[in-house]
Motif scaffolding. Structure first.
Motif, mmCIF file in Angstrom:
data_model
loop_
_atom_site.group_PDB
_atom_site.id
_atom_site.type_symbol
_atom_site.label_atom_id
_atom_site.label_comp_id
_atom_site.label_asym_id
_atom_site.label_seq_id
_atom_site.Cartn_x
_atom_site.Cartn_y
_atom_site.Cartn_z
ATOM 1 N N PHE A 152 0.838 -1.223 0.002
ATOM 2 C CA PHE A 152 0.030 0.062 -0.078
ATOM 3 C C PHE A 152 0.874 1.177 0.076
ATOM 4 C CE2 PHE A 152 -3.475 -2.384 2.259
ATOM 5 C CZ PHE A 152 -3.863 -3.095 1.084
ATOM 6 N N LEU A 159 2.680 1.633 -3.494
ATOM 7 C CA LEU A 159 1.597 2.300 -4.482
ATOM 8 C C LEU A 159 1.316 3.783 -4.124
ATOM 9 C CD1 LEU A 159 -0.948 -0.511 -4.539
ATOM 10 C CD2 LEU A 159 0.195 0.093 -6.529
ATOM 11 N N ALA A 160 1.040 4.094 -2.917
ATOM 12 C CA ALA A 160 0.656 5.635 -2.691
ATOM 13 C C ALA A 160 1.804 6.232 -2.891
ATOM 14 C CB ALA A 160 0.155 5.679 -1.294
ATOM 15 N N TYR A 203 4.364 6.102 -4.908
ATOM 16 C CA TYR A 203 4.547 6.197 -6.319
ATOM 17 C C TYR A 203 3.755 7.210 -6.967
ATOM 18 C CZ TYR A 203 5.286 5.159 -11.210
ATOM 19 O OH TYR A 203 5.872 5.484 -12.637
ATOM 20 N N ALA A 204 2.342 6.941 -6.747
ATOM 21 C CA ALA A 204 1.431 7.874 -7.213
ATOM 22 C C ALA A 204 1.576 9.272 -6.748
ATOM 23 C CB ALA A 204 0.258 7.436 -6.745
ATOM 24 N N LEU A 205 1.920 9.604 -5.519
ATOM 25 C CA LEU A 205 2.352 11.000 -4.994
ATOM 26 C C LEU A 205 3.464 11.516 -5.458
ATOM 27 C CD1 LEU A 205 1.630 10.544 -1.353
ATOM 28 C CD2 LEU A 205 0.322 12.062 -2.833
ATOM 29 N N ILE A 225 2.595 10.485 -10.347
ATOM 30 C CA ILE A 225 1.383 10.537 -11.104
ATOM 31 C C ILE A 225 0.732 11.902 -10.960
ATOM 32 C CG2 ILE A 225 -0.736 9.667 -11.895
ATOM 33 C CD1 ILE A 225 0.061 6.917 -10.747
ATOM 34 N N PRO A 226 0.785 12.751 -12.360
ATOM 35 C CA PRO A 226 0.038 14.322 -12.082
ATOM 36 C C PRO A 226 -1.156 13.919 -11.630
ATOM 37 C CG PRO A 226 0.506 13.556 -14.388
ATOM 38 C CD PRO A 226 1.035 12.612 -13.597
ATOM 39 N N PHE A 227 -1.770 14.789 -10.710
ATOM 40 C CA PHE A 227 -3.201 14.737 -10.309
ATOM 41 C C PHE A 227 -3.420 16.046 -9.399
ATOM 42 C CE2 PHE A 227 -6.188 13.469 -6.651
ATOM 43 C CZ PHE A 227 -7.039 12.943 -7.534
ATOM 44 N N SER A 234 -2.992 16.296 -5.719
ATOM 45 C CA SER A 234 -1.991 15.587 -5.121
ATOM 46 C C SER A 234 -1.219 16.177 -3.757
ATOM 47 C CB SER A 234 -0.950 15.433 -6.261
ATOM 48 O OG SER A 234 0.267 14.541 -5.883
ATOM 49 N N VAL A 269 -3.678 15.412 -0.940
ATOM 50 C CA VAL A 269 -3.381 14.082 -0.579
ATOM 51 C C VAL A 269 -2.299 13.877 0.513
ATOM 52 C CG1 VAL A 269 -3.292 11.657 -1.356
ATOM 53 C CG2 VAL A 269 -4.860 13.250 -2.390
ATOM 54 N N ALA A 317 4.907 5.201 3.498
ATOM 55 C CA ALA A 317 4.356 5.910 2.185
ATOM 56 C C ALA A 317 5.351 7.293 1.997
ATOM 57 C CB ALA A 317 2.821 6.193 2.250
ATOM 58 N N TYR A 339 0.893 3.051 -16.034
ATOM 59 C CA TYR A 339 1.449 3.258 -14.652
ATOM 60 C C TYR A 339 1.624 2.188 -13.838
ATOM 61 C CZ TYR A 339 1.096 8.544 -15.269
ATOM 62 O OH TYR A 339 0.952 9.619 -15.763
ATOM 63 N N PHE A 340 0.685 1.231 -13.857
ATOM 64 C CA PHE A 340 0.910 0.065 -13.132
ATOM 65 C C PHE A 340 2.297 -0.802 -13.594
ATOM 66 C CE2 PHE A 340 0.114 -4.406 -11.924
ATOM 67 C CZ PHE A 340 -0.037 -4.333 -10.634
ATOM 68 N N TRP A 385 5.293 1.100 -12.246
ATOM 69 C CA TRP A 385 5.227 0.902 -10.809
ATOM 70 C C TRP A 385 6.000 -0.501 -10.694
ATOM 71 C CZ3 TRP A 385 2.481 -2.723 -8.049
ATOM 72 C CH2 TRP A 385 2.572 -2.886 -6.630
ATOM 73 N N PHE A 414 -4.139 7.416 -10.342
ATOM 74 C CA PHE A 414 -3.708 7.983 -9.011
ATOM 75 C C PHE A 414 -4.797 7.615 -8.160
ATOM 76 C CE2 PHE A 414 -3.749 11.080 -5.775
ATOM 77 C CZ PHE A 414 -2.451 11.518 -5.521
ATOM 78 N N PHE A 427 -4.316 3.859 -7.078
ATOM 79 C CA PHE A 427 -2.912 3.695 -6.206
ATOM 80 C C PHE A 427 -2.875 4.329 -4.761
ATOM 81 C CE2 PHE A 427 1.041 3.013 -9.011
ATOM 82 C CZ PHE A 427 0.238 2.171 -10.045
ATOM 83 N N VAL A 428 -3.537 5.135 -4.717
ATOM 84 C CA VAL A 428 -3.749 5.955 -3.249
ATOM 85 C C VAL A 428 -5.018 5.335 -2.494
ATOM 86 C CG1 VAL A 428 -4.254 7.964 -2.206
ATOM 87 C CG2 VAL A 428 -2.589 7.774 -4.154
ATOM 88 N N PRO A 466 -6.132 2.341 -1.313
ATOM 89 C CA PRO A 466 -5.842 1.467 -0.138
ATOM 90 C C PRO A 466 -5.512 2.233 1.075
ATOM 91 C CG PRO A 466 -4.935 0.290 -2.036
ATOM 92 C CD PRO A 466 -5.272 1.817 -2.597
ATOM 93 N N LEU A 467 -4.296 3.036 0.935
ATOM 94 C CA LEU A 467 -3.843 3.710 2.213
ATOM 95 C C LEU A 467 -4.617 4.588 2.450
ATOM 96 C CD1 LEU A 467 -1.015 4.102 3.700
ATOM 97 C CD2 LEU A 467 -0.663 6.017 2.182
#
Lengths: 278, 306
Positions: free
Chosen positions: A91, A94-95, A97-99, A102-104, A107, A110, A156, A181-182, A185, B17, B20-21, B23-24
């Motif tokens: 977990f 994953l988080a 990596y996204a932070l 991955i542009p969001f 972000s 979060v 994380a 993305y997966f 990662w 995004f 990925f985020v 679960p946490l």
């Protein structure tokens, strides 16, 4: 001048030698008591080393004693620690990596939320978390012991820092080859994060294996006791067989000590990173 | 701005995004955010033997706690413990780090020895401390040693001021190595040129260098160690419970030195009073915030700004 320096360094080594000796005493005690008889341990004088050593007798006794749930405890601890370590890393990576990658649009928010929960001390959440776990009917279940420990904001955070420093060119090459993305990662980022994963993993495993209060509160049924709870129950009960509980503790100490020695380099790295970046 | 159509890459990123985020974040919401909100609500309700919110009582639980001598004593206990542990840990771990980085031979050995207790749990350490090291009988190791100097055996785990010896030493033994590693990392960050410059100026490696170079440059590390330590001290439970605890049903010697978490544990789980238990948790949280702010004051976090 040189002589003075020499004397100083000799004194330093002697001083550290004495300190090391003191630091090793508890480990010596656990070995001594594990292979002795109770009469040897509570004798009039301090017994330096049990002679003859009761290695096989004591092991056999520990195996045969049905009141001492050492093996149930070890099995429970292993199951809980392995599960918690695995999912914590999954977990968190994953988080993280996204932070980092991955542009969001939200972000930042979060990330701020994760940092905010990182700051909340365990004392505050301990009783309220019990309340939620009780509401979910998870007291006295493995789910109740395991689930709250799967979400490490600290891990994380560390993963995010690591992936931020990871060269983006490698991932761009991966993107050109059609990775989503997966794929990025799992095929590129994670395999390159082996060091930090081992560091975070071994620290998570040790924490989980050595945890006491939460398993004590949630796993009330003796079939759910972790090894730490088993030792504590026998320590705080009225009648105890001293050598047996020490041998049990020795057995509990072995897996983490082996991990510690094999992976010490990674643990040091992990702590160093947290010290520098935290 | 908001109505613009997202490009394909961004749309893909959006769902990636979220997945990925998820679960946490879900875990944190269920096991941290909801508990805190629920806990706050429970702390203003009477909740005996239940975790439901039925009976609003305002601040009564908080007032009860502030009138409760046992709870106030638990705060006092943790204050005393902190006064031993926090400076002790800093001095000890910094000292070890400096000694180790100045040693040429056997660095790895010494580091491993001081760091090794990290592998040991509080429960196992408490067992060693209670049964052999600080056992009140004649066969306890410390009692054996002091007998050599003609001192009578001491009942370490059942008399008032003496009880601090086992409690303080067990935590120091367990945690000093961890902070030592952090300090070693900090020392290695200090540029070697500074020490060379000091040598040119006539200062040898020693107290002077430590006071004017090593210690000031480790300020951030010390702040970090201080902060983590203070937060951690409020969570002390294992060593008190296992060194002083009697059986599960009685609280035996715990009365001697009962930290907040042990008090809250008995209130919530033995007495099943979750309203008061939650209120206590928030009072402790408040104490943590206050002591963190005080730290900032004392060490002068804002010094750079002036």
């Amino acid at each position: 001048m040189n002589k003075k320096y020499y004397l100083q360094s000799v004194l330093r080594v002697v001083f550290m030698g004495v300190l090391s000796f003191l630091f090793l005493i508890p480990f010596y005690i656990i070995l001594r008591n594990a292979f002795a008889t109770d009469r040897m341990i509570i004798g009039r004088k301090w017994m330096l080393w049990p002679w003859p050593m009761h290695i096989l007798d004591n092991l056999k006794e520990l195996f045969a004693n049905e009141d001492v749930n050492i093996f149930t405890g070890l099995r429970n601890s292993a199951f809980i620690a392995v599960t918690q370590t695995f999912f914590q890393l999954l977990f968190a990576s994953l988080a993280g990596y996204a932070l980092a990658r991955i542009p969001f649009r939200w972000s930042k928010q979060v990330f701020a939320f994760i940092i905010a929960t990182l700051m909340i001390p365990y004392t505050v959440t301990f009783i309220p978390t019990y309340i939620v776990v009780a509401k979910l009917q998870m007291v006295n279940t493995f789910a109740g012991i395991i689930l709250p420990g799967l979400f490490s904001t600290f891990a994380a955070f560390m993963y995010r820092q690591f992936f931020l420093d990871f060269p983006i060119e490698i991932e761009e090459a991966g993107k050109l080859e059609g990775l989503g993305y997966f794929g990025l990662w799992s095929r590129l980022a994670l395999p390159n994060a082996r060091g930090i994963s081992i560091a975070l993993g071994v620290i998570a495993f040790m924490r989980s294996w050595n945890a006491f209060l939460w398993p004590l509160v949630i796993g009330q049924n003796s079939s759910m006791w972790t090894i730490q709870v088993v030792i504590s129950v026998f320590l705080t009960s009225q009648t105890i067989i001293i050598h047996e509980i020490f041998l049990g503790s020795l057995v509990a100490l072995i897996p983490v000590t082996v991990l510690f020695f094999v992976l010490q380099r990674f643990i040091v790295q992990g702590i160093t990173m947290s010290g520098v970046k935290g | 701005m908001h109505t613009r159509i997202m490009p394909k890459a961004e749309r893909e990123g959006f769902w990636a995004f979220v997945l990925f985020v998820a679960p946490l974040i879900t875990g944190l919401v269920v096991f941290t955010v909801i508990p805190i909100v629920w806990g706050l609500l429970l702390s203003v309700n009477e909740a005996r033997g239940t975790v439901a919110l039925h009976h609003f009582v305002g601040l009564q639980n908080y007032i009860l706690l502030f009138q409760n001598e046992a709870f106030l004593n638990s705060l006092k206990t943790i204050l005393i413990y902190g006064l031993f542990i926090v400076p002790g840990t800093i001095a000890f771990s910094l000292g070890l780090a400096v000694l180790i980085t100045n040693t040429r031979k056997g660095q790895g050995f010494f580091r491993t020895v001081f760091f090794m207790p990290m592998a040991c749990s509080y429960v196992v350490a408490s067992l060693i401390w209670r049964m052999s090291l600080f056992n009140g009988m004649r066969f306890g190791l410390v009692n054996t040693v002091i007998k050599f100097f003609g001192v009578a055996p001491v009942a370490w785990t059942s008399t008032a001021p003496e009880v601090w010896f086992p409690l303080v030493t067990v935590r120091l033994w367990l945690q000093v190595g961890f902070y030592m590693i952090i300090y070693i990392a900090g020392i290695q960050e200090i540029p070697e040129e500074l020490y060379e410059a000091a040598r040119v100026d006539g200062a040898e490696r020693g107290w002077v260098v430590f006071r004017h170079i090593t210690f000031p440059l480790l300020r951030n590390t010390t702040l970090f160690v201080l902060f983590i330590n203070v937060v951690n001290i409020f969570m002390a439970f294992d060593e008190f419970y296992n060194i002083l605890g009697g059986t599960f049903s009685t609280t035996f010697n715990l009365r001697l030195a009962r930290p907040p978490l042990v008090y809250l544990y008995t209130t919530s789980f033995t007495a099943q009073d979750f309203g008061v238990g939650s209120a206590g948790a928030f009072i402790v949280a408040f104490c943590i915030v206050i002591s963190t702010l005080l730290q900032g004051r004392f060490v002068g976090l804002g010094r750079g700004i002036r």
